[in-house]
Design an enzyme around this catalytic site. Structure first.
Site, mmCIF file in Angstrom:
data_model
loop_
_atom_site.group_PDB
_atom_site.id
_atom_site.type_symbol
_atom_site.label_atom_id
_atom_site.label_comp_id
_atom_site.label_asym_id
_atom_site.label_seq_id
_atom_site.Cartn_x
_atom_site.Cartn_y
_atom_site.Cartn_z
ATOM 1 N N HIS A 1 28.092 -64.874 -10.920
ATOM 2 C CA HIS A 1 28.011 -66.577 -10.876
ATOM 3 C C HIS A 1 26.595 -66.873 -10.534
ATOM 4 O O HIS A 1 25.885 -67.786 -10.944
ATOM 5 C CB HIS A 1 28.919 -67.110 -9.620
ATOM 6 C CG HIS A 1 30.174 -66.778 -10.217
ATOM 7 N ND1 HIS A 1 31.115 -66.306 -9.357
ATOM 8 C CD2 HIS A 1 30.825 -66.558 -11.477
ATOM 9 C CE1 HIS A 1 32.156 -65.801 -9.951
ATOM 10 N NE2 HIS A 1 31.842 -66.021 -11.123
ATOM 11 N N CYS B 1 29.652 -68.799 -29.520
ATOM 12 C CA CYS B 1 28.869 -69.405 -28.258
ATOM 13 C C CYS B 1 28.909 -67.972 -27.269
ATOM 14 O O CYS B 1 28.567 -68.390 -25.955
ATOM 15 C CB CYS B 1 29.711 -70.480 -27.727
ATOM 16 S SG CYS B 1 31.368 -70.176 -27.100
HETATM 17 C C1 PEP Z 1 32.570 -65.556 -24.283
HETATM 18 O O1 PEP Z 1 33.548 -65.120 -23.834
HETATM 19 O O2 PEP Z 1 32.125 -65.321 -25.207
HETATM 20 C C2 PEP Z 1 32.240 -66.949 -23.682
HETATM 21 C C3 PEP Z 1 31.355 -67.696 -24.357
HETATM 22 O O3 PEP Z 1 32.774 -67.378 -22.573
HETATM 23 P P1 PEP Z 1 32.602 -66.844 -21.174
HETATM 24 O O4 PEP Z 1 31.183 -65.921 -21.161
HETATM 25 O O5 PEP Z 1 32.393 -67.932 -20.213
HETATM 26 O O6 PEP Z 1 33.620 -65.965 -20.707
#
Ligand code: PEP
Ligand code: MG
Length: 754
Positions: A366, A679
């Site tokens: 984090h 994303c």
């Molecule tokens: C992912 O898993 O690609 C994502 C965008 O979410 P996180 O990285 O927050 O798990």
């Protein structure tokens, strides 16, 4: 003590007087060796200082040929002195010449001495030099004598660290303490930072080494140990609640050490040699560090952290010095820490912060996410770094390559300065692209959006020209808060985020906690496989109170605007339908209570669990939009933990299998007329972004600093030609594990820099 005149306490007192005398460094050192030799009834006492070129140089001697001072040098590992420096352990020999490592130096005239006792001069577990006494006659040095010499070596360590001996160094030479070092860790956050070390947990400075009243020191030590034990017991008794980074397992281990008889005995022995209680703790900890640092077993090295924790607690009790982290920083500060929570990093004043270096801290920790959000170059997993630095040392952080340059020579500093300037120039070029659309050479438009998780991120949206906030990770607010954020706190944040986005759409993702994203105030689940465990939407559906409260806060914050909300870690279409029903009920609740509603609400799904790949028709029919979480999707597809360095390099995001999976999602979205974004981190890398555009993605959401480079690459590419090249390879990859090299070789000559 047998053989010593007046014992170690008298010696320490003498030496303290010598330290206070107004003489130059060489004269002081010469007097020190005379006192040590006399006190230990030895014919010889010599001090060797470790230089930055790895050699040990004779700095003072009583008994050996004085002409040899500043002339005799040993390499680490050479001779008995070199051996002590290498092993960082004392060596006592009745017949030194019989030892296989003995090396004869004619200039010192030492062949007439039979017995030898040498101890390392240690500071923070690092060897700064070696202190030796020798006797003409054969004799066995007692444990007390070894102890006394080690205690004396602490004084010399202070002298070396204080810089007092600097004037005695040969031209062009410096001490090992000041030697330039190139270290390597894992890149956490891009960028180059040049500055000076600030320790997140400043070392506790032991000012008083020599005890005035030994009995009182013993009482102080015992009282402090007792107080510390009680403090640890209280923390453990608080059950599953963690304090500031206080982990139960660590506390249990620390408690075990605090009751360890060996440790307590060593402390008392150090006290008996005349040290104050705090100096005794430092002595014992120095020895432990020197031993454990040289261990290759990761379990044992981990214990060093626990022991450090224990020693620091005790030193805090004894000296009343606290951990002064947070707040104001000097100009050009580079923070160095063993570990740091996200909240702690946010407490520092951003204006002067140029970089962050951690001993722990993986790329998806984090604190790494926060460092990226703040735009602070950061590197994690740099072994031992807190021991290798001193406050104020010059340091360079290259967050792109994971390199740390400690006390860099002028040419290295100049090279990095140039790199930082080049980067700034490139940023300027990207900045010029800010308002131009991302259209490929053959006219295909790709929407570039940004990922965010904190309010401070949102200011980047206009700086980098993001079309929207394509992913707002709501869990970050929960992770940095001291307790579960109330409805009003959640509402306030979402409202501010929407305002900060200045008219751009924000896609809020509901809480994605669990697995590595633990909330400090929530009972920690013991799960065999947390990544496959109770997390994200699974928690949301099992504890609908939490999900309802969050949705209510989001929907209220979006009053009078178009809203987008999506759900993480959906594995079955029914889970999405259940979540959708909760959102619709909340909308109904707000309507009934007369709240202003969003003008439009689109509910989407994160595609990041492979089972959805075989429910694409159903999920496309049920959801308003899809957003591919490629970080998780890839780790689950290849069954390889995204944070485990051993396996994360085994698969490639440009593997044909991965590209086929990603292509099937966007094609399903197209069939149903549902927008599909991606994303995950992959979308923020130029080559990957080109591949994604080739297979049909028209929306990518990424970390803000990636928008410039991705835009530049996409604008330079001819998508049609690249498609003709890449699609046949995806369809018929043969035995290729990845299409990376081929795509790179195809694109690079046709495309301005990637
Ligand atoms: C992912 O898993 O690609 C994502 C965008 O979410 P996180 O990285 O927050 O798990
Ligand atoms: Mg995810």
């Amino acid at each position: 003590m047998r053989g010593a005149l007046g014992g170690p306490r008298l010696l320490l007192r003498r030496l303290r007087e010598v330290m206070a005398e107004p003489v130059n460094a060489q004269a002081r050192l010469d007097r020190i060796v005379i006192h040590i030799a006399a006190n230990m009834v030895a014919e010889v006492c010599s001090v060797y200082v470790a230089r930055s070129d790895g050699k040990l140089e004779l700095y003072a001697t009583e008994g050996l040929n004085r002409e040899a001072v500043h002339l005799t040098t040993m390499t680490t590992g050479e001779g008995l002195v070199g051996l002590i420096a290498e092993k960082a352990e004392p060596l006592a020999l009745a017949d030194a010449q019989a030892h296989p490592a003995f090396s004869y130096r004619p200039e010192t005239g030492e062949e007439i001495y039979q017995s030898f006792l040498g101890v390392p001069i240690l500071r923070g577990g690092n060897t700064l030099g070696v202190l030796v006494v020798q006797n003409r006659a054969r004799r066995t040095y007692s444990e007390e004598e070894v102890e006394a010499l080690q205690t004396t070596a602490m004084l010399l360590a202070e002298m070396i660290a204080s810089g007092e001996l600097q004037s005695l160094a040969q031209p062009g030479q410096s001490f090992s303490l000041q030697k330039p070092m190139a270290l390597r860790g894992s890149p956490l956050s891009e960028g180059v930072g040049l500055g000076h070390v600030v320790l997140h947990e400043p070392r506790i400075v032991v000012k008083q080494l020599v005890a005035e009243d030994p009995a009182a020191e013993l009482r102080r030590l015992e009282q402090s140990i007792q107080a510390m034990r009680e403090q640890i017991d209280q923390l453990v008794a608080r059950g599953d609640r963690y304090g500031m980074g206080e982990h139960r397992d660590v506390l249990e281990t620390v408690r075990m050490f605090a009751n360890d008889r060996g440790w307590l005995r060593r402390l008392r022995e150090a006290l008996e040699s005349g040290l104050t209680a705090e100096a005794a703790v430092e002595r014992v900890q120095n020895d432990a560090r020197a031993k454990l640092q040289r261990q290759t077993d990761p379990y044992l090295r981990e214990r060093l952290h626990d022991l450090d924790d224990l020693a620091n607690r005790l030193l805090r009790q004894l000296t009343g010095q606290g951990t002064a982290h947070g707040g104001v920083l000097p100009a050009n500060a580079i923070l160095v820490a063993r570990n740091m929570g996200p909240a702690a990093l946010l407490e520092y004043d951003r204006a002067n912060l140029r970089g962050l270096v951690l001993e722990d801290g993986g790329p998806t920790s984090h604190v790494a996410i926060i460092a990226r959000a703040l735009g602070v170059p950061a590197i994690g997993e740099v072994p031992n770094v807190t021991d290798l630095v001193e406050t104020g040392d010059a340091i360079i952080v290259d967050g792109g390559s994971g390199e740390v340059q400690l006390r860099p020579p002028a040419d290295v500093e100049a090279a990095y300065g140039e790199k930082a300037r080049l980067r700034a120039r490139r940023q300027e070029q990207y900045h010029k692209l800010r308002d131009v659309p991302t259209v490929t050479r053959d006219g295909v438009e790709i929407g570039l959006h940004m990922n965010a998780g904190l309010l401070i991120d949102c200011q980047h949206a206009s700086e980098v020209g993001a079309k929207s906030i394509g992913l707002f990770r709501t869990e970050l607010q929960f992770m940095v808060a001291p307790s579960f954020p109330r409805l009003s706190e959640q509402y306030n944040l979402y409202r501010k985020v929407i305002d900060a986005a200045e008219g751009r759409m924000v896609t809020f993702r509901t809480l994605d906690i669990g697995s590595d994203k633990v909330l400090p105030y929530m009972a920690k689940m013991e799960e065999e496989n947390p990544a496959l465990g109770w997390r994200a939407i699974r928690i949301g559906l099992d504890r609908p109170g939490l999900l309802r409260m969050q949705l209510r806060a989001i929907l209220r914050a979006g009053a009078g605007r178009e809203m987008r909300v999506m759900f993480p870690m959906v594995a079955n279409t029914t889970e999405f339908l259940q979540a959708r029903a909760v959102a619709e009920r909340e909308l109904e609740f707000l309507r009934r209570h007369g709240y202003e509603l969003p003008t439009d609400l689109k509910l989407g799904v994160m595609v990041e669990v492979p089972s959805l790949l075989w429910q694409l028709d159903e999920i496309c029919a049920a959801a308003d939009f899809l957003s591919v979480g490629s970080n998780d999707l890839t780790q689950y597809l290849f069954a390889a933990d995204r944070d485990n360095k051993r396996v994360s390099a085994r698969y490639d995001t440009l593997a044909p299998a991965n590209l086929r999976a990603l292509r099937s999602i966007v094609e399903a979205g197209d069939r149903y007329g549902k927008p599909v974004n991606l994303c995950g981190e992959m979308g923020g890398r130029p080559l990957e972004a080109i591949a994604l555009a080739v297979i049909g993605y028209r929306g990518l959401s990424m970390t803000p600093s990636a928008i410039g480079p991705v835009k530049a690459a996409l604008r330079a590419v001819d998508l049609g030609a690249t498609r003709d090249f890449l699609l046949p390879l995806i369809e018929n990859p043969g035995d290729r594990l990845s299409l990376r090299q081929e795509l790179q070789a195809f694109v690079e000559p046709r495309c301005v820099p990637l």
